[in-house]
Scaffold this motif. Structure first.
Motif, PDB file in Angstrom:
ATOM      1  N   PHE A  56      28.172  35.691  52.321  1.00  0.00           N
ATOM      2  CA  PHE A  56      28.056  35.035  51.086  1.00  0.00           C
ATOM      3  C   PHE A  56      28.465  33.307  51.029  1.00  0.00           C
ATOM      4  CE2 PHE A  56      29.285  39.401  49.934  1.00  0.00           C
ATOM      5  CZ  PHE A  56      28.136  39.782  49.147  1.00  0.00           C
ATOM      6  N   ASN A  57      27.764  32.487  50.340  1.00  0.00           N
ATOM      7  CA  ASN A  57      28.302  31.135  50.244  1.00  0.00           C
ATOM      8  C   ASN A  57      29.005  31.115  49.080  1.00  0.00           C
ATOM      9  OD1 ASN A  57      26.781  30.805  47.863  1.00  0.00           O
ATOM     10  ND2 ASN A  57      24.860  30.136  49.239  1.00  0.00           N
ATOM     11  N   GLU A  58      29.935  30.169  48.795  1.00  0.00           N
ATOM     12  CA  GLU A  58      30.719  29.861  47.576  1.00  0.00           C
ATOM     13  C   GLU A  58      30.094  30.460  46.506  1.00  0.00           C
ATOM     14  OE1 GLU A  58      33.843  26.570  45.978  1.00  0.00           O
ATOM     15  OE2 GLU A  58      32.789  26.342  47.915  1.00  0.00           O
ATOM     16  N   ASP A  59      29.016  29.980  45.950  1.00  0.00           N
ATOM     17  CA  ASP A  59      28.455  30.339  44.833  1.00  0.00           C
ATOM     18  C   ASP A  59      27.962  31.799  44.582  1.00  0.00           C
ATOM     19  OD1 ASP A  59      28.306  27.645  44.098  1.00  0.00           O
ATOM     20  OD2 ASP A  59      26.380  27.232  44.625  1.00  0.00           O
ATOM     21  N   GLU A  60      27.598  32.412  45.521  1.00  0.00           N
ATOM     22  CA  GLU A  60      27.104  33.801  45.728  1.00  0.00           C
ATOM     23  C   GLU A  60      28.392  34.521  45.438  1.00  0.00           C
ATOM     24  OE1 GLU A  60      23.371  33.651  48.371  1.00  0.00           O
ATOM     25  OE2 GLU A  60      25.122  34.062  49.546  1.00  0.00           O
ATOM     26  N   SER A  61      29.483  34.473  46.078  1.00  0.00           N
ATOM     27  CA  SER A  61      30.562  35.030  45.979  1.00  0.00           C
ATOM     28  C   SER A  61      31.346  35.056  44.786  1.00  0.00           C
ATOM     29  CB  SER A  61      31.746  34.892  47.240  1.00  0.00           C
ATOM     30  OG  SER A  61      32.102  33.449  46.984  1.00  0.00           O
ATOM     31  N   ARG A  62      31.383  33.690  44.216  1.00  0.00           N
ATOM     32  CA  ARG A  62      32.029  33.490  42.974  1.00  0.00           C
ATOM     33  C   ARG A  62      30.998  34.354  41.942  1.00  0.00           C
ATOM     34  NH1 ARG A  62      31.866  28.097  42.713  1.00  0.00           N
ATOM     35  NH2 ARG A  62      30.076  27.865  41.854  1.00  0.00           N
ATOM     36  N   ASP A  63      29.797  34.344  41.943  1.00  0.00           N
ATOM     37  CA  ASP A  63      28.844  34.825  41.005  1.00  0.00           C
ATOM     38  C   ASP A  63      29.222  36.367  40.986  1.00  0.00           C
ATOM     39  OD1 ASP A  63      26.427  35.230  39.294  1.00  0.00           O
ATOM     40  OD2 ASP A  63      25.550  36.036  40.713  1.00  0.00           O
ATOM     41  N   LEU A  64      29.270  36.919  42.367  1.00  0.00           N
ATOM     42  CA  LEU A  64      29.387  38.357  42.505  1.00  0.00           C
ATOM     43  C   LEU A  64      30.813  38.806  41.766  1.00  0.00           C
ATOM     44  CD1 LEU A  64      28.518  41.214  43.463  1.00  0.00           C
ATOM     45  CD2 LEU A  64      29.312  40.452  45.707  1.00  0.00           C
ATOM     46  N   ILE A  65      31.826  37.986  41.985  1.00  0.00           N
ATOM     47  CA  ILE A  65      33.229  38.354  41.435  1.00  0.00           C
ATOM     48  C   ILE A  65      33.285  38.230  39.998  1.00  0.00           C
ATOM     49  CG2 ILE A  65      35.432  37.506  41.390  1.00  0.00           C
ATOM     50  CD1 ILE A  65      35.157  36.741  44.432  1.00  0.00           C
ATOM     51  N   GLN A  66      32.529  37.188  39.371  1.00  0.00           N
ATOM     52  CA  GLN A  66      32.532  37.146  38.071  1.00  0.00           C
ATOM     53  C   GLN A  66      31.734  38.402  37.263  1.00  0.00           C
ATOM     54  OE1 GLN A  66      30.790  33.293  36.986  1.00  0.00           O
ATOM     55  NE2 GLN A  66      32.146  33.152  35.349  1.00  0.00           N
ATOM     56  N   ARG A  67      30.631  38.642  38.000  1.00  0.00           N
ATOM     57  CA  ARG A  67      29.952  40.079  37.170  1.00  0.00           C
ATOM     58  C   ARG A  67      30.891  41.102  37.367  1.00  0.00           C
ATOM     59  NH1 ARG A  67      25.502  41.507  39.865  1.00  0.00           N
ATOM     60  NH2 ARG A  67      25.526  40.056  41.563  1.00  0.00           N
ATOM     61  N   PHE A  68      31.717  41.186  38.551  1.00  0.00           N
ATOM     62  CA  PHE A  68      32.637  42.615  38.598  1.00  0.00           C
ATOM     63  C   PHE A  68      33.664  42.515  37.632  1.00  0.00           C
ATOM     64  CE2 PHE A  68      36.379  43.947  40.685  1.00  0.00           C
ATOM     65  CZ  PHE A  68      36.335  45.253  40.635  1.00  0.00           C
ATOM     66  N   LEU A  69      34.115  41.384  37.517  1.00  0.00           N
ATOM     67  CA  LEU A  69      35.372  41.148  36.772  1.00  0.00           C
ATOM     68  C   LEU A  69      34.998  41.244  35.338  1.00  0.00           C
ATOM     69  CD1 LEU A  69      37.456  38.640  38.441  1.00  0.00           C
ATOM     70  CD2 LEU A  69      38.136  40.927  38.454  1.00  0.00           C
ATOM     71  N   THR A  70      33.693  40.772  34.914  1.00  0.00           N
ATOM     72  CA  THR A  70      33.280  40.969  33.498  1.00  0.00           C
ATOM     73  C   THR A  70      33.121  42.538  33.056  1.00  0.00           C
ATOM     74  OG1 THR A  70      31.917  38.808  33.597  1.00  0.00           O
ATOM     75  CG2 THR A  70      31.565  40.348  31.992  1.00  0.00           C
ATOM     76  N   GLU A  71      32.620  43.310  34.056  1.00  0.00           N
ATOM     77  CA  GLU A  71      32.549  44.958  34.041  1.00  0.00           C
ATOM     78  C   GLU A  71      33.899  45.510  34.020  1.00  0.00           C
ATOM     79  OE1 GLU A  71      29.890  46.653  33.090  1.00  0.00           O
ATOM     80  OE2 GLU A  71      28.720  44.883  32.549  1.00  0.00           O
ATOM     81  N   ASN A  72      34.896  44.866  34.826  1.00  0.00           N
ATOM     82  CA  ASN A  72      36.032  45.552  35.176  1.00  0.00           C
ATOM     83  C   ASN A  72      37.055  44.567  35.239  1.00  0.00           C
ATOM     84  OD1 ASN A  72      34.679  48.123  36.495  1.00  0.00           O
ATOM     85  ND2 ASN A  72      33.668  46.503  37.381  1.00  0.00           N
ATOM     86  N   PRO A  73      37.744  44.222  33.966  1.00  0.00           N
ATOM     87  CA  PRO A  73      38.650  43.222  33.916  1.00  0.00           C
ATOM     88  C   PRO A  73      39.939  43.537  34.577  1.00  0.00           C
ATOM     89  CG  PRO A  73      37.724  43.720  31.763  1.00  0.00           C
ATOM     90  CD  PRO A  73      37.248  44.716  32.708  1.00  0.00           C
ATOM     91  N   ASP A  74      40.617  42.502  35.249  1.00  0.00           N
ATOM     92  CA  ASP A  74      41.920  42.774  36.016  1.00  0.00           C
ATOM     93  C   ASP A  74      42.840  41.591  35.510  1.00  0.00           C
ATOM     94  OD1 ASP A  74      43.571  43.803  37.818  1.00  0.00           O
ATOM     95  OD2 ASP A  74      42.967  42.559  39.455  1.00  0.00           O
ATOM     96  N   PRO A  75      43.484  41.881  34.349  1.00  0.00           N
ATOM     97  CA  PRO A  75      44.437  40.759  33.855  1.00  0.00           C
ATOM     98  C   PRO A  75      45.622  40.719  34.668  1.00  0.00           C
ATOM     99  CG  PRO A  75      44.100  42.680  32.259  1.00  0.00           C
ATOM    100  CD  PRO A  75      43.140  42.960  33.173  1.00  0.00           C
ATOM    101  N   ASN A  76      46.073  41.872  35.130  1.00  0.00           N
ATOM    102  CA  ASN A  76      47.390  42.247  35.746  1.00  0.00           C
ATOM    103  C   ASN A  76      47.306  42.081  37.190  1.00  0.00           C
ATOM    104  OD1 ASN A  76      48.501  42.312  33.155  1.00  0.00           O
ATOM    105  ND2 ASN A  76      48.247  44.695  33.241  1.00  0.00           N
ATOM    106  N   ASN A  77      45.927  41.551  37.797  1.00  0.00           N
ATOM    107  CA  ASN A  77      45.812  41.537  39.370  1.00  0.00           C
ATOM    108  C   ASN A  77      46.286  42.782  40.002  1.00  0.00           C
ATOM    109  OD1 ASN A  77      45.219  38.735  39.144  1.00  0.00           O
ATOM    110  ND2 ASN A  77      47.194  38.090  39.230  1.00  0.00           N
ATOM    111  N   GLU A  78      45.667  43.998  39.416  1.00  0.00           N
ATOM    112  CA  GLU A  78      46.196  45.353  39.889  1.00  0.00           C
ATOM    113  C   GLU A  78      45.072  45.689  41.033  1.00  0.00           C
ATOM    114  OE1 GLU A  78      46.268  47.746  36.623  1.00  0.00           O
ATOM    115  OE2 GLU A  78      48.016  47.119  36.013  1.00  0.00           O
ATOM    116  N   ASN A  79      43.998  44.942  41.154  1.00  0.00           N
ATOM    117  CA  ASN A  79      42.929  45.092  42.356  1.00  0.00           C
ATOM    118  C   ASN A  79      43.766  45.381  43.506  1.00  0.00           C
ATOM    119  OD1 ASN A  79      40.734  45.687  40.364  1.00  0.00           O
ATOM    120  ND2 ASN A  79      39.982  43.582  40.565  1.00  0.00           N
ATOM    121  N   ILE A  80      44.787  44.482  43.826  1.00  0.00           N
ATOM    122  CA  ILE A  80      45.499  44.518  45.125  1.00  0.00           C
ATOM    123  C   ILE A  80      45.935  45.851  45.428  1.00  0.00           C
ATOM    124  CG2 ILE A  80      47.397  43.557  46.359  1.00  0.00           C
ATOM    125  CD1 ILE A  80      46.625  40.989  45.230  1.00  0.00           C
ATOM    126  N   VAL A  81      46.401  46.668  44.367  1.00  0.00           N
ATOM    127  CA  VAL A  81      47.192  47.859  44.619  1.00  0.00           C
ATOM    128  C   VAL A  81      46.092  48.931  45.006  1.00  0.00           C
ATOM    129  CG1 VAL A  81      48.382  49.495  43.295  1.00  0.00           C
ATOM    130  CG2 VAL A  81      48.887  47.238  42.559  1.00  0.00           C
TER     131      VAL A  81
END
Length: 200
Positions: A56-81
């Motif tokens: 992925f280039n920078e724009d592609e990765s940012r767009d993919l992450i944005q779409r993922f976080l829109t559907e699956n919000p992670d306000p407490n940074n729990e994705n690392i767990v």
């Protein structure tokens, strides 16, 4: 084959296969332009295991992450767990769980999982490993056919000289004959268990 087509998409599947008159060799493309025009650079399925490489280039990765976080919000940074990591390697050789890389790994999993209809099959997070190679993560990690593999490119190696020992392969560019990376290889836990069971 239907699942392969669903994961790849018809366009990328056609580009990987090549034209009917002259099909591509295994894991190769007709030309560099075709290879680089899509994020999927490598696709291989071994029975029910899928191995994919994305770039992925920078724009592609940012767009993919944005779409993922829109559907699956992670306000407490729990994705690392609970993010799967290769604990068979020393701590400094594993994937570093940086927020951006973890979100990208989870976003790729989410994207691929959504391409598969639940009526046919699905993929489980627990059985998946996503290694992200980035400015924060110099190693590419995966396991295949009973082996754990860690690829460290020469440009990211802190040591001047490559190590000369068992279980380390030098990866060489065929055209320039330059050694570009090292692959560290060890038998994985499942491979050891299978061997022990066979001996027993």
């Amino acid at each position: 084959m239907i699942l392969d087509l669903l994961v790849l998409g018809l366009q990328r599947a056609s580009e990987l296969a090549g034209p009917v008159s002259s099909p591509n060799s295994f894991m190769s493309f007709q030309d560099v332009d075709t290879e680089t025009m899509h994020p999927i650079r490598l696709y291989q399925r071994y029975i029910d295991k899928v191995f994919m490489v994305f770039r992925f280039n920078e724009d592609e990765s940012r767009d993919l992450i944005q779409r993922f976080l829109t559907e699956n919000p992670d306000p407490n940074n729990e994705n690392i767990v609970g993010y799967n990591n290769k604990k068979c390697w020393p701590r400094d050789c594993r994937m570093r769980l940086m927020k951006h890389d973890v979100n990208l790994g989870r976003a790729v999993f989410w994207e691929i999982k959504n391409r598969l209809p639940r009526s046919l099959t699905t993929i489980q997070w627990e059985d998946t490993f996503l290694s992200v190679y980035s400015k924060d993560n110099p190693n590419l990690l995966f396991n295949m056919n009973g082996f754990e593999v860690r690829i460290l490119p020469k440009v990211r190696s802190s040591m001047e000289e490559f190590s000369q020992k068992d279980g380390v392969w030098k990866l060489q560019n065929e055209n320039t004959k330059e050694i570009t990376a090292q692959a560290f290889i060890k038998v994985d836990e499942d491979g050891i268990k299978r061997f022990e069971n066979r001996v027993r």
